[in-house]
Design a protein around this motif. Structure first.
Motif, PDB file in Angstrom:
ATOM      1  N   SER A 177       0.933  -1.288  -0.150  1.00  0.00           N
ATOM      2  CA  SER A 177      -0.117   0.142   0.007  1.00  0.00           C
ATOM      3  C   SER A 177       0.826   1.176  -0.021  1.00  0.00           C
ATOM      4  N   LEU A 178       1.799   1.196   0.739  1.00  0.00           N
ATOM      5  CA  LEU A 178       2.774   2.516   0.867  1.00  0.00           C
ATOM      6  C   LEU A 178       3.579   2.576  -0.664  1.00  0.00           C
ATOM      7  N   LEU A 179       3.929   1.577  -1.045  1.00  0.00           N
ATOM      8  CA  LEU A 179       4.591   1.780  -2.418  1.00  0.00           C
ATOM      9  C   LEU A 179       3.655   2.127  -3.459  1.00  0.00           C
ATOM     10  N   SER A 180       2.369   1.485  -3.579  1.00  0.00           N
ATOM     11  CA  SER A 180       1.489   1.942  -4.674  1.00  0.00           C
ATOM     12  C   SER A 180       0.357   2.538  -4.704  1.00  0.00           C
ATOM     13  N   ASN A 181      -0.097   2.814  -3.453  1.00  0.00           N
ATOM     14  CA  ASN A 181      -1.379   3.730  -3.364  1.00  0.00           C
ATOM     15  C   ASN A 181      -0.945   5.236  -3.193  1.00  0.00           C
ATOM     16  N   ASN A 182      -1.986   5.811  -3.689  1.00  0.00           N
ATOM     17  CA  ASN A 182      -1.988   7.494  -3.274  1.00  0.00           C
ATOM     18  C   ASN A 182      -2.453   7.717  -1.854  1.00  0.00           C
ATOM     19  N   ALA A 183      -2.251   8.852  -1.587  1.00  0.00           N
ATOM     20  CA  ALA A 183      -2.719   9.218  -0.216  1.00  0.00           C
ATOM     21  C   ALA A 183      -4.043   8.882   0.224  1.00  0.00           C
ATOM     22  N   LYS A 184      -5.045   9.288  -0.768  1.00  0.00           N
ATOM     23  CA  LYS A 184      -6.352   8.941  -0.589  1.00  0.00           C
ATOM     24  C   LYS A 184      -6.766   7.602  -0.432  1.00  0.00           C
ATOM     25  N   GLU A 185      -5.818   6.737  -1.361  1.00  0.00           N
ATOM     26  CA  GLU A 185      -6.317   5.092  -1.328  1.00  0.00           C
ATOM     27  C   GLU A 185      -5.795   4.787   0.076  1.00  0.00           C
ATOM     28  N   LYS A 186      -4.661   5.039   0.642  1.00  0.00           N
ATOM     29  CA  LYS A 186      -4.103   4.865   1.988  1.00  0.00           C
ATOM     30  C   LYS A 186      -4.972   5.155   2.907  1.00  0.00           C
ATOM     31  N   PRO A 199      -4.335  10.643  17.404  1.00  0.00           N
ATOM     32  CA  PRO A 199      -4.399  12.166  17.038  1.00  0.00           C
ATOM     33  C   PRO A 199      -4.096  12.036  15.557  1.00  0.00           C
ATOM     34  N   LYS A 200      -4.662  13.023  14.726  1.00  0.00           N
ATOM     35  CA  LYS A 200      -4.531  13.092  13.310  1.00  0.00           C
ATOM     36  C   LYS A 200      -3.064  13.126  13.036  1.00  0.00           C
ATOM     37  N   GLN A 201      -2.032  13.984  13.578  1.00  0.00           N
ATOM     38  CA  GLN A 201      -0.843  14.023  13.293  1.00  0.00           C
ATOM     39  C   GLN A 201      -0.191  12.587  13.380  1.00  0.00           C
ATOM     40  N   LEU A 202      -0.633  11.876  14.175  1.00  0.00           N
ATOM     41  CA  LEU A 202       0.034  10.275  14.312  1.00  0.00           C
ATOM     42  C   LEU A 202      -0.688   9.581  12.973  1.00  0.00           C
ATOM     43  N   ILE A 203      -1.814   9.428  12.582  1.00  0.00           N
ATOM     44  CA  ILE A 203      -2.483   8.918  11.322  1.00  0.00           C
ATOM     45  C   ILE A 203      -1.696   9.432  10.077  1.00  0.00           C
ATOM     46  N   ALA A 204      -1.588  10.704  10.261  1.00  0.00           N
ATOM     47  CA  ALA A 204      -0.530  11.508   9.036  1.00  0.00           C
ATOM     48  C   ALA A 204       0.867  10.787   8.730  1.00  0.00           C
ATOM     49  N   GLY A 232       2.118   8.335   6.041  1.00  0.00           N
ATOM     50  CA  GLY A 232       3.450   8.872   5.064  1.00  0.00           C
ATOM     51  C   GLY A 232       2.902  10.267   4.423  1.00  0.00           C
ATOM     52  N   VAL A 233       2.092  10.926   4.950  1.00  0.00           N
ATOM     53  CA  VAL A 233       1.487  12.072   4.484  1.00  0.00           C
ATOM     54  C   VAL A 233       1.637  13.325   5.714  1.00  0.00           C
ATOM     55  N   THR A 234       1.390  14.538   5.162  1.00  0.00           N
ATOM     56  CA  THR A 234       1.558  15.632   5.976  1.00  0.00           C
ATOM     57  C   THR A 234       0.120  15.881   6.629  1.00  0.00           C
ATOM     58  N   ARG A 235       0.091  16.732   7.841  1.00  0.00           N
ATOM     59  CA  ARG A 235      -0.990  16.707   8.288  1.00  0.00           C
ATOM     60  C   ARG A 235      -2.098  17.565   7.474  1.00  0.00           C
ATOM     61  N   GLU A 236      -1.552  18.562   6.803  1.00  0.00           N
ATOM     62  CA  GLU A 236      -2.559  19.166   5.610  1.00  0.00           C
ATOM     63  C   GLU A 236      -3.163  18.298   4.589  1.00  0.00           C
ATOM     64  N   THR A 237      -2.318  17.324   4.422  1.00  0.00           N
ATOM     65  CA  THR A 237      -2.868  16.452   3.380  1.00  0.00           C
ATOM     66  C   THR A 237      -4.024  15.522   3.893  1.00  0.00           C
ATOM     67  N   LEU A 238      -3.660  15.104   4.965  1.00  0.00           N
ATOM     68  CA  LEU A 238      -4.801  14.305   6.002  1.00  0.00           C
ATOM     69  C   LEU A 238      -6.120  14.959   6.114  1.00  0.00           C
ATOM     70  N   SER A 239      -5.775  16.570   6.363  1.00  0.00           N
ATOM     71  CA  SER A 239      -7.061  17.252   6.578  1.00  0.00           C
ATOM     72  C   SER A 239      -7.865  17.244   5.312  1.00  0.00           C
ATOM     73  N   ARG A 240      -7.070  17.471   4.103  1.00  0.00           N
ATOM     74  CA  ARG A 240      -7.817  17.586   2.816  1.00  0.00           C
ATOM     75  C   ARG A 240      -8.487  16.305   2.598  1.00  0.00           C
ATOM     76  N   LEU A 241      -7.878  15.152   3.159  1.00  0.00           N
ATOM     77  CA  LEU A 241      -8.584  13.864   2.618  1.00  0.00           C
ATOM     78  C   LEU A 241      -9.559  13.675   3.642  1.00  0.00           C
ATOM     79  N   ASN A 242      -9.629  14.291   4.522  1.00  0.00           N
ATOM     80  CA  ASN A 242     -10.805  14.050   5.734  1.00  0.00           C
ATOM     81  C   ASN A 242     -11.940  15.008   5.470  1.00  0.00           C
ATOM     82  N   SER A 243     -11.751  15.977   4.563  1.00  0.00           N
ATOM     83  CA  SER A 243     -12.774  17.233   4.591  1.00  0.00           C
ATOM     84  C   SER A 243     -14.014  16.660   3.788  1.00  0.00           C
TER      85      SER A 243
END
Length: 190
Positions: free
Chosen positions: A142-151, A167-172, A176-187
């Motif tokens: 998954s880390l090698l082949s999936n994009n952030a949204k798929e992961k 906490p969200k920063q640990l999920i991020a 392997g994504v930034t906290r900001e990317t995780l927020s966008r995925l979670n919006s």
């Protein structure tokens, strides 16, 4: 809370009360505070830990001080530095508590003793190790082949309860994504 361990074992192999009492006598119970280390890099790792209550994270800190989350652990899960535990060597990762936790500790010597004495327990641990190996391979792929949204979607589907405890920063970090990317995925717009 020993019933949690018994239920897990009995998903794989049935036990008599006497067998479970004997198995359970090889464990010790330990409580940990939030942010307390269970395993610390450079230290010995005498135990595999079965989580009765709480939430933990295992992670590696790189030479730049960045924390990389390898795994989480919640109730009814096992966690340790398996390389150090099986090889009886020093830890190469850290494991600490995201929240206060109660763990059953199984020493390497007691595990080996139980496995030598009881085919049922050897069978149980073999099955658990097989499942862990498959999950690890799936995580790497998954880390090698999936994009952030798929992961993100995969993690949410497999372990929705993590999003209530971690906490969200640990999920991020785990994804392997930034906290900001995780927020966008979670919006809600996604």
């Amino acid at each position: 809370m020993s019933y949690i361990l018994r239920q897990q074992i009995e998903k794989i192999t049935p036990l008599t009360d006497k067998e479970f009492e004997y198995i359970f006598s090889h464990f010790t119970t330990k409580k940990f505070k939030k942010h307390q280390f269970v395993v610390q890099e450079g230290e010995n790792v005498p135990n595999d830990f079965f989580i009765l209550d709480g939430c933990l994270k295992s992670y590696f800190t790189d030479k730049n001080g960045k924390e990389h989350i390898l795994a989480f652990g919640m109730q009814d899960w096992w966690i340790t530095d398996y390389e150090a535990y099986y090889n009886q060597s020093k830890a190469t990762i850290n494991i600490d508590c995201i929240e206060k936790s109660e763990l059953l500790c199984l020493s390497f010597q007691n595990r080996e003793k139980l496995c030598a004495e009881m085919h049922k327990i050897e069978h149980f641990f073999r099955k658990k190790t097989n499942k862990r190996n498959v999950a690890l391979q799936q995580r790497i792929l998954s880390l090698l082949s999936n994009n952030a949204k798929e992961k993100y979607d995969q993690l949410l589907q497999l372990y929705p309860q993590l999003f209530q405890k971690v906490p969200k920063q640990l999920i991020a970090s785990y994804l392997g994504v930034t906290r900001e990317t995780l927020s966008r995925l979670n919006s809600p717009t996604k």
